[in-house]
Write a protein that holds these residues in place. Sequence first.
Motif, mmCIF file in Angstrom:
data_model
loop_
_atom_site.group_PDB
_atom_site.id
_atom_site.type_symbol
_atom_site.label_atom_id
_atom_site.label_comp_id
_atom_site.label_asym_id
_atom_site.label_seq_id
_atom_site.Cartn_x
_atom_site.Cartn_y
_atom_site.Cartn_z
ATOM 1 N N ALA A 84 0.927 -1.365 -0.032
ATOM 2 C CA ALA A 84 -0.028 -0.076 0.065
ATOM 3 C C ALA A 84 0.840 1.356 0.004
ATOM 4 O O ALA A 84 1.963 1.090 0.187
ATOM 5 N N VAL A 85 0.284 2.258 -0.294
ATOM 6 C CA VAL A 85 1.079 3.508 -0.463
ATOM 7 C C VAL A 85 0.147 4.451 0.470
ATOM 8 O O VAL A 85 -0.896 4.679 0.274
ATOM 9 N N SER A 86 0.994 5.255 1.478
ATOM 10 C CA SER A 86 0.313 6.369 2.252
ATOM 11 C C SER A 86 1.464 7.427 2.051
ATOM 12 O O SER A 86 2.734 7.442 2.320
ATOM 13 N N VAL A 87 0.615 8.434 1.839
ATOM 14 C CA VAL A 87 1.345 9.806 1.604
ATOM 15 C C VAL A 87 1.198 10.863 2.655
ATOM 16 O O VAL A 87 0.004 11.079 3.052
ATOM 17 N N PHE A 88 2.189 11.180 3.246
ATOM 18 C CA PHE A 88 1.908 12.237 4.465
ATOM 19 C C PHE A 88 2.598 13.671 4.076
ATOM 20 O O PHE A 88 2.709 14.562 5.018
ATOM 21 N N HIS A 89 2.567 13.971 2.831
ATOM 22 C CA HIS A 89 2.830 15.467 2.385
ATOM 23 C C HIS A 89 2.289 15.752 1.011
ATOM 24 O O HIS A 89 1.752 14.732 0.382
ATOM 25 N N ALA A 90 2.122 16.955 0.778
ATOM 26 C CA ALA A 90 1.663 17.422 -0.576
ATOM 27 C C ALA A 90 2.449 16.583 -1.641
ATOM 28 O O ALA A 90 3.693 16.790 -1.983
ATOM 29 N N ASP A 91 1.696 16.108 -2.654
ATOM 30 C CA ASP A 91 2.163 15.251 -3.637
ATOM 31 C C ASP A 91 1.668 16.039 -4.782
ATOM 32 O O ASP A 91 0.470 15.375 -5.571
ATOM 33 N N GLU A 92 2.392 17.192 -5.272
ATOM 34 C CA GLU A 92 1.639 18.074 -6.393
ATOM 35 C C GLU A 92 1.962 17.069 -7.834
ATOM 36 O O GLU A 92 0.942 17.188 -8.725
ATOM 37 N N ARG A 93 2.809 16.205 -7.818
ATOM 38 C CA ARG A 93 3.002 15.396 -9.118
ATOM 39 C C ARG A 93 1.859 14.014 -9.124
ATOM 40 O O ARG A 93 1.796 13.560 -10.143
ATOM 41 N N LEU A 94 1.380 13.815 -7.950
ATOM 42 C CA LEU A 94 0.346 12.494 -7.801
ATOM 43 C C LEU A 94 1.188 11.528 -8.042
ATOM 44 O O LEU A 94 0.802 10.361 -8.768
ATOM 45 N N ALA A 95 2.629 11.392 -7.613
ATOM 46 C CA ALA A 95 3.418 10.359 -7.617
ATOM 47 C C ALA A 95 2.939 9.127 -7.265
ATOM 48 O O ALA A 95 2.907 8.185 -7.855
ATOM 49 N N GLY A 96 2.757 9.366 -5.858
ATOM 50 C CA GLY A 96 2.118 8.208 -5.077
ATOM 51 C C GLY A 96 0.835 7.480 -5.632
ATOM 52 O O GLY A 96 1.122 6.327 -5.855
ATOM 53 N N LEU A 97 -0.157 8.372 -6.013
ATOM 54 C CA LEU A 97 -1.220 8.053 -6.477
ATOM 55 C C LEU A 97 -1.180 7.192 -7.813
ATOM 56 O O LEU A 97 -1.697 6.166 -8.051
ATOM 57 N N ARG A 98 -0.030 8.100 -8.632
ATOM 58 C CA ARG A 98 -0.064 7.333 -9.989
ATOM 59 C C ARG A 98 0.447 5.969 -9.930
ATOM 60 O O ARG A 98 0.194 4.972 -10.660
ATOM 61 N N TYR A 99 1.703 5.606 -9.000
ATOM 62 C CA TYR A 99 2.329 4.677 -8.836
ATOM 63 C C TYR A 99 1.210 3.495 -8.346
ATOM 64 O O TYR A 99 1.414 2.289 -8.716
ATOM 65 N N ALA A 100 0.430 3.785 -7.329
ATOM 66 C CA ALA A 100 -0.389 2.841 -6.738
ATOM 67 C C ALA A 100 -1.530 2.413 -7.860
ATOM 68 O O ALA A 100 -1.939 1.266 -8.047
ATOM 69 N N ASN A 101 -1.919 3.398 -8.475
ATOM 70 C CA ASN A 101 -3.098 3.367 -9.489
ATOM 71 C C ASN A 101 -2.612 2.275 -10.670
ATOM 72 O O ASN A 101 -3.298 1.413 -11.040
ATOM 73 N N GLY A 102 -1.328 2.406 -10.922
ATOM 74 C CA GLY A 102 -0.736 1.590 -12.142
ATOM 75 C C GLY A 102 -0.325 0.187 -11.516
ATOM 76 O O GLY A 102 -0.242 -0.852 -12.554
ATOM 77 N N ARG A 103 -0.193 -0.055 -10.211
ATOM 78 C CA ARG A 103 0.016 -1.213 -9.788
ATOM 79 C C ARG A 103 -1.154 -2.013 -8.796
ATOM 80 O O ARG A 103 -1.146 -2.934 -8.023
ATOM 81 N N SER A 104 -2.534 -1.432 -9.189
ATOM 82 C CA SER A 104 -3.709 -1.845 -8.527
ATOM 83 C C SER A 104 -3.475 -2.000 -6.949
ATOM 84 O O SER A 104 -3.900 -2.880 -6.237
ATOM 85 N N LEU A 105 -2.820 -0.960 -6.297
ATOM 86 C CA LEU A 105 -2.480 -0.758 -4.885
ATOM 87 C C LEU A 105 -3.425 0.398 -4.151
ATOM 88 O O LEU A 105 -3.542 0.907 -4.623
ATOM 89 N N PRO A 106 -3.870 0.039 -2.883
ATOM 90 C CA PRO A 106 -4.544 0.981 -2.146
ATOM 91 C C PRO A 106 -3.631 2.208 -1.844
ATOM 92 O O PRO A 106 -2.501 2.114 -1.775
ATOM 93 N N HIS A 107 -4.500 3.206 -1.820
ATOM 94 C CA HIS A 107 -3.517 4.527 -1.741
ATOM 95 C C HIS A 107 -4.253 5.463 -0.539
ATOM 96 O O HIS A 107 -5.536 5.550 -0.733
ATOM 97 N N LEU A 108 -3.382 6.013 0.256
ATOM 98 C CA LEU A 108 -4.204 7.098 1.443
ATOM 99 C C LEU A 108 -3.181 8.352 1.296
ATOM 100 O O LEU A 108 -2.124 8.149 1.409
#
Length: 335
Positions: free
Chosen positions: A73-97
């Motif tokens: 899973a991917v959990s993001v604790f800072h402003a992710d302007e690039r949506l890098a964490g969400l893009r990574y999770a979405n491309g690998r069918s992982l949950p994202h918070l």
Amino acid sequence: MHIDPILMMGGSGAIGRLSAEVLRDRHPDLRFLIAGRDLAKAQKAAVELGNAEAVTLDLDAADLGLGSRRVAAVSVFHADERLAGLRYANGRSLPHLGISSGIFEIAPEIATFMHNPGAGAVVLGYEWLVGATTVSALELAKSFKRVDSIRIGALVDEEDGGGPAVAEDFKRLSRMMPAALTRRDGIYVWREGEDAQTIFHAIDGTEIKASGFSSIDVVGLAAATGAKNVRFDLATGISSTRRRGEPKSTEIIIEMSGEGPDGQLLETRHAVFHPGGAAPLTAMGVTAILERLTGIDGREPTPPGLYFPYQLLEAERYLQQLEAAGGSLLTLTPV
């Protein structure tokens, strides 16, 4: 239960590290990848946490520079302007918070989800203190036949800094969103100027000067309850505990009105209280959501979908954890 490591982007910061520590206490064998802007700080956090590894991410790379490494899973604790964490999770069918976005930043995240809605669960985790307000408010709403008005007043102690990432979030949100999204008489409006200034009463009854804040709690609570009037006000000052000579705390005042089960007017006033301040209450929500997303709470992992935190957090269990941490959902006298 053995699962792949959880990627904590910003995991060496105050909230990220505290969330990892709580998860470690509950799940000793759980593994983490700790990513931060300061590699030395991330390495220190990983060593002290144990069973964790510090990593440097390439936010422009589709794989974040992690290659074939597996993540649960991917959990993001800072402003992710690039949506890098969400893009990574979405491309690998992982949950994202993610917990740092504001209402005005929601569109890119929803667009990413809509492009591939079956990929994994996406949690819009930027409710105030990650579910502390909404879970409690929705539990309290059960005593109403109809909820007409919900007013939230959040008091953050001036000594409760929360770390650099939190300070950056507030600075960004205040600059980009000076008006406060509010539901008034069934219509969404933006409070600004004098209209955004208000007063609410703290747990000890002290009048607190506050300003309207555009929290996603407003739209979540309005949608879930049908209340025609929902507002969120935020203040920084002295918490009720510190006014009586004790350490800082955090408090969220929840005032509701509407029709009671007997058909008569019902007005209630409660407070969510945590003696440790905002950070541990936030970490409590984060850890419970990550447990639910990954299934390490003993149930099936959360299926793909777009979620508010309150849709994943069970009120009874959440309030039990709040009480175990020394906090409580207090009943106050309406003013």
